[in-house]
Motif scaffolding. Structure first.
Motif, PDB file in Angstrom:
ATOM      1  N   MET A 160      77.149  47.591 145.240  1.00 37.34           N
ATOM      2  CA  MET A 160      76.688  47.228 143.894  1.00 37.34           C
ATOM      3  C   MET A 160      75.520  46.260 143.981  1.00 37.34           C
ATOM      4  O   MET A 160      75.478  45.416 144.885  1.00 37.34           O
ATOM      5  CB  MET A 160      77.828  46.559 143.104  1.00 37.34           C
ATOM      6  CG  MET A 160      78.855  47.520 142.554  1.00 37.34           C
ATOM      7  SD  MET A 160      80.040  46.704 141.469  1.00 37.34           S
ATOM      8  CE  MET A 160      81.099  45.922 142.684  1.00 37.34           C
ATOM      9  N   ASP A 161      74.615  46.367 143.013  1.00 37.74           N
ATOM     10  CA  ASP A 161      73.538  45.383 142.967  1.00 37.74           C
ATOM     11  C   ASP A 161      74.061  44.073 142.397  1.00 37.74           C
ATOM     12  O   ASP A 161      75.205  43.986 141.927  1.00 37.74           O
ATOM     13  CB  ASP A 161      72.349  45.917 142.168  1.00 37.74           C
ATOM     14  CG  ASP A 161      72.707  46.259 140.725  1.00 37.74           C
ATOM     15  OD1 ASP A 161      73.628  45.633 140.166  1.00 37.74           O
ATOM     16  OD2 ASP A 161      72.067  47.156 140.151  1.00 37.74           O
ATOM     17  N   THR A 162      73.221  43.029 142.424  1.00 35.41           N
ATOM     18  CA  THR A 162      73.656  41.690 142.012  1.00 35.41           C
ATOM     19  C   THR A 162      74.138  41.664 140.571  1.00 35.41           C
ATOM     20  O   THR A 162      75.197  41.080 140.255  1.00 35.41           O
ATOM     21  CB  THR A 162      72.508  40.686 142.194  1.00 35.41           C
ATOM     22  OG1 THR A 162      72.119  40.669 143.562  1.00 35.41           O
ATOM     23  CG2 THR A 162      72.935  39.281 141.778  1.00 35.41           C
ATOM     24  N   PHE A 163      73.399  42.286 139.677  1.00 40.98           N
ATOM     25  CA  PHE A 163      73.784  42.300 138.263  1.00 40.98           C
ATOM     26  C   PHE A 163      75.137  42.985 138.074  1.00 40.98           C
ATOM     27  O   PHE A 163      76.021  42.475 137.380  1.00 40.98           O
ATOM     28  CB  PHE A 163      72.707  43.008 137.437  1.00 40.98           C
ATOM     29  CG  PHE A 163      73.079  43.162 135.985  1.00 40.98           C
ATOM     30  CD1 PHE A 163      72.865  42.126 135.079  1.00 40.98           C
ATOM     31  CD2 PHE A 163      73.661  44.345 135.516  1.00 40.98           C
ATOM     32  CE1 PHE A 163      73.220  42.266 133.743  1.00 40.98           C
ATOM     33  CE2 PHE A 163      74.022  44.484 134.191  1.00 40.98           C
ATOM     34  CZ  PHE A 163      73.798  43.448 133.302  1.00 40.98           C
ATOM     35  N   VAL A 180      78.143  32.144 134.952  1.00 42.51           N
ATOM     36  CA  VAL A 180      77.706  31.856 136.316  1.00 42.51           C
ATOM     37  C   VAL A 180      76.434  31.008 136.279  1.00 42.51           C
ATOM     38  O   VAL A 180      75.513  31.280 135.501  1.00 42.51           O
ATOM     39  CB  VAL A 180      77.435  33.155 137.098  1.00 42.51           C
ATOM     40  CG1 VAL A 180      77.091  32.839 138.553  1.00 42.51           C
ATOM     41  CG2 VAL A 180      78.636  34.101 137.017  1.00 42.51           C
ATOM     42  N   SER A 181      76.399  29.998 137.118  1.00 41.06           N
ATOM     43  CA  SER A 181      75.225  29.135 137.223  1.00 41.06           C
ATOM     44  C   SER A 181      74.858  28.973 138.692  1.00 41.06           C
ATOM     45  O   SER A 181      75.699  29.137 139.579  1.00 41.06           O
ATOM     46  CB  SER A 181      75.506  27.760 136.612  1.00 41.06           C
ATOM     47  OG  SER A 181      76.608  27.153 137.257  1.00 41.06           O
ATOM     48  N   PRO A 182      73.607  28.636 138.966  1.00 34.81           N
ATOM     49  CA  PRO A 182      73.226  28.361 140.352  1.00 34.81           C
ATOM     50  C   PRO A 182      73.749  27.002 140.792  1.00 34.81           C
ATOM     51  O   PRO A 182      74.010  26.123 139.966  1.00 34.81           O
ATOM     52  CB  PRO A 182      71.692  28.349 140.290  1.00 34.81           C
ATOM     53  CG  PRO A 182      71.371  27.941 138.890  1.00 34.81           C
ATOM     54  CD  PRO A 182      72.463  28.526 138.038  1.00 34.81           C
ATOM     55  N   VAL A 183      73.921  26.820 142.078  1.00 35.44           N
ATOM     56  CA  VAL A 183      74.230  25.502 142.622  1.00 35.44           C
ATOM     57  C   VAL A 183      72.942  24.686 142.564  1.00 35.44           C
ATOM     58  O   VAL A 183      71.908  25.099 143.079  1.00 35.44           O
ATOM     59  CB  VAL A 183      74.741  25.606 144.075  1.00 35.44           C
ATOM     60  CG1 VAL A 183      74.761  24.242 144.742  1.00 35.44           C
ATOM     61  CG2 VAL A 183      76.119  26.227 144.087  1.00 35.44           C
ATOM     62  N   ASP A 184      73.000  23.558 141.901  1.00 33.91           N
ATOM     63  CA  ASP A 184      71.791  22.760 141.719  1.00 33.91           C
ATOM     64  C   ASP A 184      72.188  21.319 141.424  1.00 33.91           C
ATOM     65  O   ASP A 184      73.356  21.016 141.161  1.00 33.91           O
ATOM     66  CB  ASP A 184      70.963  23.332 140.555  1.00 33.91           C
ATOM     67  CG  ASP A 184      69.490  22.981 140.651  1.00 33.91           C
ATOM     68  OD1 ASP A 184      69.151  22.080 141.441  1.00 33.91           O
ATOM     69  OD2 ASP A 184      68.685  23.611 139.942  1.00 33.91           O
ATOM     70  N   SER A 185      71.216  20.438 141.471  1.00 37.79           N
ATOM     71  CA  SER A 185      71.405  19.058 141.052  1.00 37.79           C
ATOM     72  C   SER A 185      70.777  18.919 139.674  1.00 37.79           C
ATOM     73  O   SER A 185      69.561  18.781 139.544  1.00 37.79           O
ATOM     74  CB  SER A 185      70.749  18.093 142.047  1.00 37.79           C
ATOM     75  OG  SER A 185      71.015  16.760 141.674  1.00 37.79           O
ATOM     76  N   LEU A 243      74.391  35.334 142.712  1.00 37.61           N
ATOM     77  CA  LEU A 243      74.797  36.182 141.598  1.00 37.61           C
ATOM     78  C   LEU A 243      73.759  36.138 140.483  1.00 37.61           C
ATOM     79  O   LEU A 243      72.747  35.428 140.577  1.00 37.61           O
ATOM     80  CB  LEU A 243      76.170  35.712 141.078  1.00 37.61           C
ATOM     81  CG  LEU A 243      77.328  35.806 142.082  1.00 37.61           C
ATOM     82  CD1 LEU A 243      78.567  35.122 141.546  1.00 37.61           C
ATOM     83  CD2 LEU A 243      77.621  37.271 142.430  1.00 37.61           C
ATOM     84  N   ASP A 244      74.026  36.875 139.443  1.00 36.67           N
ATOM     85  CA  ASP A 244      73.144  36.901 138.279  1.00 36.67           C
ATOM     86  C   ASP A 244      73.536  35.749 137.360  1.00 36.67           C
ATOM     87  O   ASP A 244      74.695  35.662 136.934  1.00 36.67           O
ATOM     88  CB  ASP A 244      73.296  38.242 137.556  1.00 36.67           C
ATOM     89  CG  ASP A 244      72.284  38.410 136.452  1.00 36.67           C
ATOM     90  OD1 ASP A 244      71.076  38.328 136.740  1.00 36.67           O
ATOM     91  OD2 ASP A 244      72.708  38.610 135.298  1.00 36.67           O
ATOM     92  N   TYR A 245      72.587  34.865 137.050  1.00 38.24           N
ATOM     93  CA  TYR A 245      72.929  33.613 136.378  1.00 38.24           C
ATOM     94  C   TYR A 245      72.757  33.684 134.866  1.00 38.24           C
ATOM     95  O   TYR A 245      71.855  34.354 134.351  1.00 38.24           O
ATOM     96  CB  TYR A 245      72.082  32.469 136.943  1.00 38.24           C
ATOM     97  CG  TYR A 245      72.265  32.298 138.432  1.00 38.24           C
ATOM     98  CD1 TYR A 245      73.546  32.227 138.979  1.00 38.24           C
ATOM     99  CD2 TYR A 245      71.165  32.256 139.293  1.00 38.24           C
ATOM    100  CE1 TYR A 245      73.731  32.094 140.345  1.00 38.24           C
ATOM    101  CE2 TYR A 245      71.342  32.111 140.656  1.00 38.24           C
ATOM    102  CZ  TYR A 245      72.627  32.048 141.183  1.00 38.24           C
ATOM    103  OH  TYR A 245      72.808  31.929 142.533  1.00 38.24           O
TER     104      TYR A 245
END
Length: 376
Positions: free
Chosen positions: A1-4, A24-29, A179-181
């Protein structure tokens, strides 16, 4: 499967398992990470010293999982079809925060999150490393919930969703998968200040800033010592947590009702009888609150809170129960029984308290008596 497609399948799985919201969110500061450090530096966390541990892990989740790329935030509605605390007027009853009426949410959430994490491991086309947390790890849950589009952080500091309201538990899966954010939702509090205006102890010192040290939830759950005298009246009949800033929130006017059976109120925990609770033995407490979040406060903490609620009720029918608690094995309970008796009966309790002082062996209890009677 693709990311989406894979991201969508994860969300579908989480929803099928009973979660109400997932994003879903990216890992970030994020900027809020810095706000949290400033909040800590001002001492607003009180005695919750665990919040000060490993600040670098909260600052960036790569200190928790080195190859982390994404955070999956899953929310579960715990609202039940029972009145709000602001609509209950019987002060001979106690109030337990609605999140604590049923089973310990950690167990309910962990079971569901574990199933989502297993699904990811089984379906991913690459080796995956993941960790999950439910209110137990170094994760700024509301921040990641915000950036996952689950809700916005309200002026009462709760995460609020436009459709469900704020009666939600949040859990996270930190994963090495990209993942798709989702996008954060806008703040919809507007000019409303109902939560700030309604707080009995003025714990929301400005929009989006909570001083935990004077918050009823902190005082009745996290604080292990005596409750400061000047804050006891504001606690009213809240004996475990407080719902007021959420009760008055317009976004909770039509909040959805949960289907999760584990969150339904256990017998005697909705608007419980204070007299009954004041008589719980150590063994009774263990049995009644087995598998309940209320066990966190331990018997002495709960009975301390019950004494405050009895004192605030002004109900003289509670005096015999309070007198019984003057002989409790726990000094913390005895000290607050002193205050409760005085608050209900005033000078009429002088002789009882003076007599008790002659046999009391704990300094904290005697200090309470001296403070009320102005004796040396």
């Amino acid at each position: 499967m693709d990311t989406f497609s894979f991201t969508k399948s994860i969300k579908d799985k989480a929803l099928a398992l009973g979660f109400d919201l997932v994003g879903v969110s990216p890992v970030d500061s994020f900027p809020e990470n810095q706000y949290f450090k400033e909040w800590l530096s001002k001492g607003f966390s009180g005695e919750m010293k665990y919040m000060d541990r490993a600040p670098e892990r909260r600052e960036h989740l790569k200190h928790v999982l080195p190859d982390a790329k994404s955070v999956i935030s899953c929310a579960l509605n715990y609202n039940t079809d029972y009145p709000y605390s602001v609509d209950e007027k019987d002060k001979s009853k106690g109030w337990i925060s609605r999140y604590a009426w049923g089973d310990d949410y950690h167990h309910v959430m962990e079971d569901k999150l574990g199933a989502v994490m297993n699904y990811i491991k089984e379906e991913a086309s690459e080796e995956v490393s993941s960790k999950m947390y439910v209110d137990t790890g170094p994760v700024l849950e509301r921040v990641y919930g915000k950036y996952a589009g689950v809700g916005w952080i309200g002026k009462n500091t709760c995460l609020i969703n436009q459709e469900i309201g704020s009666w939600i538990f949040i859990g996270e899966i930190i994963t090495s998968l990209e993942l798709d954010y989702d996008n954060p939702v806008p703040d919809r509090c507007g000019t409303c200040t109902r939560c700030i205006d309604a707080c009995p102890t003025d714990a929301i010192i400005e929009p989006y800033v909570l001083d935990s040290r004077i918050c009823i939830s902190y005082l009745t759950i996290e604080l292990k010592d005596k409750v400061p005298v000047q804050l006891r009246e504001g606690i009213d009949n809240n004996i475990y947590g407080c719902d007021i800033c959420q009760d008055v929130c317009p976004w909770n006017k039509r909040a959805q009702i949960t289907d999760e059976p584990g969150f339904k109120p256990r017998e005697d925990l909705y608007s419980p009888d204070l007299s009954y609770l004041s008589g719980l033995s150590v063994e009774d407490f263990r049995m009644v609150f087995k598998g309940s979040p209320i066990k966190r406060t331990k018997r002495r903490g709960l009975l301390r809170n019950v004494m405050i609620a009895m004192g605030n009720s002004g109900n003289k029918n509670f005096i015999p129960h309070i007198k019984e608690c003057l002989n409790d094995e726990e000094p913390l309970v005895r000290a607050h029984a002193v205050w409760a008796l005085w608050r209900i009966d005033g000078p009429g309790s002088n002789k009882i308290l003076l007599d008790h002082r002659t046999v009391e062996t704990d300094d904290s209890v005697n200090e309470e008596i001296d403070l009320l009677l102005n004796t040396d």
